[in-house]
Write an enzyme that holds these catalytic residues in place. Sequence first.
Site, PDB file in Angstrom:
ATOM      1  N   ASN A  17       0.907  -1.185  -0.039  1.00  0.00           N
ATOM      2  CA  ASN A  17      -0.097  -0.070  -0.163  1.00  0.00           C
ATOM      3  C   ASN A  17       0.765   1.164   0.036  1.00  0.00           C
ATOM      4  OD1 ASN A  17      -2.895  -0.638   0.394  1.00  0.00           O
ATOM      5  ND2 ASN A  17      -2.332  -1.919   1.342  1.00  0.00           N
ATOM      6  N   LYS A  68       4.145   2.349  25.601  1.00  0.00           N
ATOM      7  CA  LYS A  68       3.548   2.809  24.344  1.00  0.00           C
ATOM      8  C   LYS A  68       3.764   4.296  24.266  1.00  0.00           C
ATOM      9  CE  LYS A  68      -0.074   1.086  22.242  1.00  0.00           C
ATOM     10  NZ  LYS A  68      -1.085   0.802  21.489  1.00  0.00           N
ATOM     11  N   VAL A  96      -3.261   2.400  18.170  1.00  0.00           N
ATOM     12  CA  VAL A  96      -2.668   3.997  18.477  1.00  0.00           C
ATOM     13  C   VAL A  96      -3.490   4.539  19.674  1.00  0.00           C
ATOM     14  CG1 VAL A  96      -2.715   5.948  17.595  1.00  0.00           C
ATOM     15  CG2 VAL A  96      -2.433   4.017  15.887  1.00  0.00           C
ATOM     16  N   ASN A 110      -6.901   4.720   8.404  1.00  0.00           N
ATOM     17  CA  ASN A 110      -6.364   3.220   8.342  1.00  0.00           C
ATOM     18  C   ASN A 110      -7.299   2.533   7.187  1.00  0.00           C
ATOM     19  OD1 ASN A 110      -5.157   0.772   9.329  1.00  0.00           O
ATOM     20  ND2 ASN A 110      -7.332   0.259  10.217  1.00  0.00           N
ATOM     21  N   HIS A 112      -8.553  -1.438   6.113  1.00  0.00           N
ATOM     22  CA  HIS A 112      -8.449  -2.796   6.495  1.00  0.00           C
ATOM     23  C   HIS A 112      -9.306  -3.622   5.632  1.00  0.00           C
ATOM     24  CE1 HIS A 112      -9.344  -5.600   9.741  1.00  0.00           C
ATOM     25  NE2 HIS A 112     -10.107  -5.987   9.229  1.00  0.00           N
TER      26      HIS A 112
END
EC number: 2.1.2.2
Length: 195
Positions: A17, A68, A96, A110, A112
């Site tokens: 992508n 994170k 995220v 995003n 999917h």
Amino acid sequence: MSALNKLAVFASGTGSNFEAIEKAIREGQVNAEIALVVSDKPEAKVIDKAKSAGIPTFVFDPKGYSSKQVFEQEIVEALHKEKVDWIILAGYMRLVGDTLLTPYEGRIINIHPSLLPAFKGLDAVGQAFDAGVKVTGVTIHFVDKGMDTGRIIAQEAVYVKDGMSKPDLEYEIQKVEHLLYPNTIQQLINRGNQA
Ligand code: GAR
């Protein structure tokens, strides 16, 4: 926002992508620049692809950080340094957190490989294939705290024809992804420029 929209592409894997978006930009179909490729997998193929295209990379190994929040803070600093306008998740297989979401709310998207809300999470193509559905597809959505949740921006169906194998279905899904993602990014840029 800068005149030329700056994108950061986040990816953990092959980067097909990323390649499709990079090509669409080079061919003038998307009015943007990829300012940074971010990867959480030091061995990911996307990193070499970014380097070959002359695009800076920010590569980190989450295992080397205490939380994170700490690695996302470093990412945010790298994004700000490059003046990134949009975060494009393209096979970034990680949720995220707030540290990244808050400064980029409404500017993280995003892709999917299913028609959400069906088949969230890992191996969505395999999930659809095993379920025996006759129609699956691709979704592009804004990112929120959830896994593959967030407001849907675009969807396209892919039909599961009789006799198709799982690799056949993966191939058909990726073909759709590689057109739908650049087109959707350009539409968002157009809308942003009008606002
Ligand atoms: C893509 O098919 C994308 O939809 C999927 O990962 C693949 C990455 O391929 N993303 C997810 O499953 C997110 N939940 P690529 O590295 O070749 O672009």
